[in-house]
Design an enzyme around this catalytic site. Structure first.
Site: not given
Length: 156
Positions: A60, A62, A90, A93
């Site tokens: 991801h 992040e 999410c 993260c």
């Protein structure tokens, strides 16, 4: 939320994150971009989702940005840093932001299906954890939402 009106530096950083998010589309990834700001508000790391590109479910934007910054400074503690991301983080993260000791998360669009920085959970500010991260939401939210909606509209 801690700051009702985003500062100009958050808007500029979100524009950088949006540019990064657009780069994710080339590899078929969901267009999410992330930026790390240092304690002076300077952009020090930029990345985007790379799950498809790397065949990695944890790639991801992040998490990649947090890891890159930690490697760059040689310390996992990112105290004084701010994460700016186009979509509400999410659980993974949001947890990474807490573990990295970030000062703040600034995000654009809410994620009503998986958001863990306010929508479904509030991991960054959970008093049961040993660190809390300030939250600023809604920075260029419409632009962030439009980018995602366009991507998913074409997929359908």
């Amino acid at each position: 939320m801690t700051e009702p009106i985003p500062s100009d530096s958050y808007i500029d950083a979100m524009r950088t994150a949006l540019d990064a998010a657009r780069a994710a589309i080339v590899s078929g990834d969901v267009p999410i971009g992330a930026v790390i700001l240092d304690d002076g508000g300077r952009v020090v790391t930029v990345d985007h989702n790379r799950r498809e590109e790397l065949s990695d479910p944890t790639a991801h934007a992040e998490r990649l940005a947090i890891s890159a910054r930690a490697r760059a400074i040689g310390d996992w503690r990112l105290t004084g840093h701010t994460l700016v991301v186009t979509l509400e983080p999410c659980a993974m993260c949001a947890g990474a932001a807490v573990l990295a000791r970030l000062d703040r998360i600034v995000y654009g669009a809410p994620d009503l299906k998986a958001g863990a920085a306010w929508s479904l959970y509030n991991i960054p500010q959970d008093r049961r954890l040993n660190h809390r991260v300030d939250l600023v939401d809604g920075v260029l939210a419409e632009e962030c939402s439009t980018l995602l909606a366009g991507f998913f509209g074409e997929k359908r």
